[in-house]
Design an enzyme around this catalytic site. Sequence first.
Site, short mmCIF file in Angstrom:
data_model
loop_
_atom_site.label_atom_id
_atom_site.label_comp_id
_atom_site.label_asym_id
_atom_site.label_seq_id
_atom_site.Cartn_x
_atom_site.Cartn_y
_atom_site.Cartn_z
N GLY B 46 0.69 -0.58 0.00
CA GLY B 46 0.08 0.19 -0.19
C GLY B 46 0.61 1.50 -0.01
N HIS B 71 20.64 15.21 -11.77
CA HIS B 71 20.40 14.31 -13.28
C HIS B 71 18.76 14.18 -12.67
CE1 HIS B 71 21.01 10.76 -11.89
NE2 HIS B 71 19.90 10.22 -12.25
N ASP B 75 14.36 8.74 -9.21
CA ASP B 75 15.50 8.58 -7.34
C ASP B 75 16.76 9.67 -7.47
OD1 ASP B 75 17.41 7.63 -10.37
OD2 ASP B 75 17.62 5.77 -9.02
N ASP B 160 25.42 9.07 -11.52
CA ASP B 160 25.09 8.25 -12.44
C ASP B 160 25.79 8.32 -13.63
OD1 ASP B 160 23.65 6.96 -10.38
OD2 ASP B 160 21.73 7.00 -11.72
N ASP B 192 28.62 5.63 -8.34
CA ASP B 192 27.92 4.33 -8.83
C ASP B 192 28.42 3.19 -8.99
OD1 ASP B 192 25.29 3.87 -10.12
OD2 ASP B 192 26.43 5.15 -11.68
N HIS B 361 18.15 -3.22 -25.20
CA HIS B 361 18.55 -1.96 -24.44
C HIS B 361 19.81 -2.49 -23.14
CE1 HIS B 361 17.52 -0.32 -20.47
NE2 HIS B 361 18.39 -0.91 -19.75
N SER B 363 22.01 -0.33 -20.84
CA SER B 363 22.20 0.05 -19.72
C SER B 363 22.71 1.42 -19.17
CB SER B 363 22.79 -0.55 -18.29
OG SER B 363 22.81 -0.36 -17.27
N GLY B 364 22.47 2.46 -18.37
CA GLY B 364 23.17 3.98 -18.18
C GLY B 364 24.12 3.95 -17.24
N HIS B 365 24.16 2.49 -17.05
CA HIS B 365 25.37 2.52 -15.62
C HIS B 365 26.94 2.10 -15.77
CE1 HIS B 365 22.27 3.88 -12.15
NE2 HIS B 365 21.65 3.24 -12.86
N ASP B 440 2.15 7.17 1.95
CA ASP B 440 1.17 6.59 1.53
C ASP B 440 -0.07 8.00 1.61
OD1 ASP B 440 -1.03 4.99 1.04
OD2 ASP B 440 -0.71 3.58 3.34
#
Lengths: 547, 547
Positions: B46, B71, B75, B160, B192, B361, B363-365, B440
């Site tokens: 929840g 950026h 997150d 990142d 990172d 795909h 990754s960006g890392h 919540d």
Amino acid sequence: MAKDRLRIIPLGGLGEIGRNTLVLEYDESILVIDAGLMFPANDMLGVDIVIPDFSYVFERAERVKGIIVTHGHEDHVGGLPYLLAKVKAPIYSTRLTRGLIEVKLRESKINGVELNTIAPGDELSIGPFEIEFFHVSHSIPDGVGLGIHTPVGLIVHSGDFKFDHNPVDGLRTDFAKLAELGGKGVLLLLSDSTNAEQAGYTPSEQVLGETLARVFSGAPGRVIVATFASNISRIQQVTDTARRYGRRVAIVGRSMVSNVRIAREMGYLNVPEGTLISADQVEQLPDNQVTLICTGSQGEPTSALVRMGQRDPRTISVVPGDTVIVSATPIPGNEEVINRTLDNLFRLGANVFYDELLDVHVSGHASQEELKLLINLIRPKYFVPIHGEYRHLVLHSKLAQQCGIDPSRIFLMETGEVFEVNADGAGVVDSVSEGHVFVDGHGVGDVGPSVLDDRRLLSRNGFLVAVVTLDKYTGSLIGEPQIVTRGFVYEAEAENLLGRIKQEITKVVASGGSRSDITERLRAFLARFAMEETGRRPVVVPVVNKV
Amino acid sequence: MAKDRLRIIPLGGLGEIGRNTLVLEYDESILVIDAGLMFPANDMLGVDIVIPDFSYVFERAERVKGIIVTHGHEDHVGGLPYLLAKVKAPIYSTRLTRGLIEVKLRESKINGVELNTIAPGDELSIGPFEIEFFHVSHSIPDGVGLGIHTPVGLIVHSGDFKFDHNPVDGLRTDFAKLAELGGKGVLLLLSDSTNAEQAGYTPSEQVLGETLARVFSGAPGRVIVATFASNISRIQQVTDTARRYGRRVAIVGRSMVSNVRIAREMGYLNVPEGTLISADQVEQLPDNQVTLICTGSQGEPTSALVRMGQRDPRTISVVPGDTVIVSATPIPGNEEVINRTLDNLFRLGANVFYDELLDVHVSGHASQEELKLLINLIRPKYFVPIHGEYRHLVLHSKLAQQCGIDPSRIFLMETGEVFEVNADGAGVVDSVSEGHVFVDGHGVGDVGPSVLDDRRLLSRNGFLVAVVTLDKYTGSLIGEPQIVTRGFVYEAEAENLLGRIKQEITKVVASGGSRSDITERLRAFLARFAMEETGRRPVVVPVVNKV
């Protein structure tokens, strides 16, 4: 049902992973192949296990001539106790599978079942069906596939298989028998789709031996290996490696202990005397002379590995210097709990090897090149991919097309659909089942969508029950309204909010009306008030008493 | 706090993925780097989002001299509205990041925040800190890393990042600046760790271009691409490919539409006039002239892709001949819902390409070799891995050791711990935070472990509330007991059970006693009866009224 047609009805395992169950019906005779269970998805809240909807079989129970179990994994045997509750028929399986079934029936307190042991190479008549069993290699020993001679033609069922050219137990999938069956002309192939996403070949279980040796040779302290309790070959390789590096082995976890005992007793696991130690003896030996094999590779909450990560005093403590090998890949849906377990083990200072870092697991299922090899060995007239989620079935059917099977002779079926076939044609003609049967506590099938919907709502924002007692003559409120709530707000801090709800309830009640009027107004008020004040949608239930 | 020491306190992102937030404190000055949110794990029932526990900053709000946002990912920016609720400080970010922050503040109805735009290469003074910004390539444009000159020495924060040698926007991670900073002597590197499990190098975003071209060139009908709304480079490549193959592009999904608009307005996305069409225009063009770019790559329940799979009439229908590309990898915990979405799309006859089948795909890392490259460019005295679950931090610290950083100068920290450093030494000295703050609905922080425990119990077996009304003089029962239950049993079938509960309650009440005695006896009875009869453990609440 039309005469001279064979009906095939998968009651589980098509369009889903698990509860593999296949019904073959001809004339007045039914043969059941496997009766599995499925572990619930994360959104099947509170459900213990999911079993097939057996109603079709229950309604024709007297026609069931036999039940064949291809191997001892839960997704092939776990539904048996529920099937046997209403069906009395002999079971046929190999030795190890039978041993595992016996344990299961004993645990379920089911007696008087006729169990028959078959071996690869055996032939058997069950009603109108003549069955040939052939060995397949898989992640549990003693698996079989089936050649089924029916009045309409020969059917081949792959079981769960891979083509391991160098299996740990030395028993290869029986190419010769597959080629022989193919040569006889096969009407229909039913084949395992679990790994249809995987390109290439699945590596041999044997390759893990080298990886294990590398990890063991560099491990300064204990080595703890978590894997599936049924993966006897894996357990064999770990104990072999442990012995090679001068280590004793403790088996930890209820299902692991039980499976190792059965497999040793029946000769499927070769562990010399003096190798095994009890969990209590672990602390008495130097760390570099100890290996543990345990459950928990899927992050199961009460398993040995998870408890070790949580410093649970009921199990062995993980300390810096320990090496942990998680010898499994995550089953989709388990990633979060597995990652949490890995993190906990790292926090305790262990050196952890897992899927992402090292090839510490191989699958028991055939990859794309193996699936194509089977199709080309068998060259069936018709093809039905089984055992897989829908995308696996689609991808498997594309492989069959690549092998030259005409798309019109490939059938994408899902659980509960009815397939009819004879020499003249084949097709999906009907559907007999609604789907999931949930087992929750003692209940089988009583928990359905409406109960799950309620659980879903409750899981998000809890509930808010308001109880008011009214004078049945005057309609006026007797005493204070009472509020019962859980999972909605933190009560110790929400006194003010709950107080205001009571005040407002008093006003709602004061406008009078019938019991159902008041109930409805209270329900609307409670839902609106909760939303406005908290932005949440608890399950609201007004209870209006008149005394 | 000791004089002449720099304090570094991660309030999120260490030992977890998400809510990245770092506090730098020297003397009476605080600099905050990023303020992110985290999406709840599946067992945080929840909960809408998880934010850092900002109390340490709130208690020193007047010391906060500035907030730097590296950026525009959630997150890193998603916690800003909650931080700004009690902290008034200027924000510094690049242009695109600023644009995304503006949208967020507008949605949260937060006004009067000082927003400053910086560019890579800029230098800036904030309190005792001199900050140099350098460009890093990542899965969103305009990301920066930081060189922070502090009174105790130079600190480098990677943001990142990945080392994409050929990024779609042409802007490489600034090697020259990294080497320059390294040459100055770096006291501490914060880097990172997200991809510390991945061996080798992360491929360039550019390699997707070829894969997309291959899929587009063979697609008979529409091509539907699901990806992250913030991945502007991905959206650029898809629109470029679409144009190359004579297709127009419709953007579908609220966040995707909003991000594409901002990125185009600010010049980060180059889509010529006439390329984009509205969702309504899709049906008017031949299928092979249409591409859709949509949300839903993580199986989010209300996203465009998930709705398409469910034949939701509010969105475009998927038909046989459509090609779907899911251009993302599953975030752990989302696998089940993603697989379900893939299956649904296959059921509708689409040809679906996803992670398991094709490299759709990247990754960006940074992967392991890039992480080591950064460490070797910087050669820091101290190293703290940031941005990752615990195992990622451990694996990153092992990479640092491989690069020759002494283990005694590497610190494995978790969220809420306090790190102090100066020229003489460094170490973790304290812990200031309890952990998760759950949002919540309107509530921030009021839902804690006890509410979540209740939700967990309710999610499994629902609740059973029993209401009895007693005569306050005689103690005898007035009327019938009332039972309210949800998520426990299917009421329509459980009449008998509920009837027996009422009978038994009558007996329990008849033995008399004080209100609390009766309540306690009822509670015990209800729990026992539920367990015995159903094998379930609902939340039981007896309500005893005396009137």
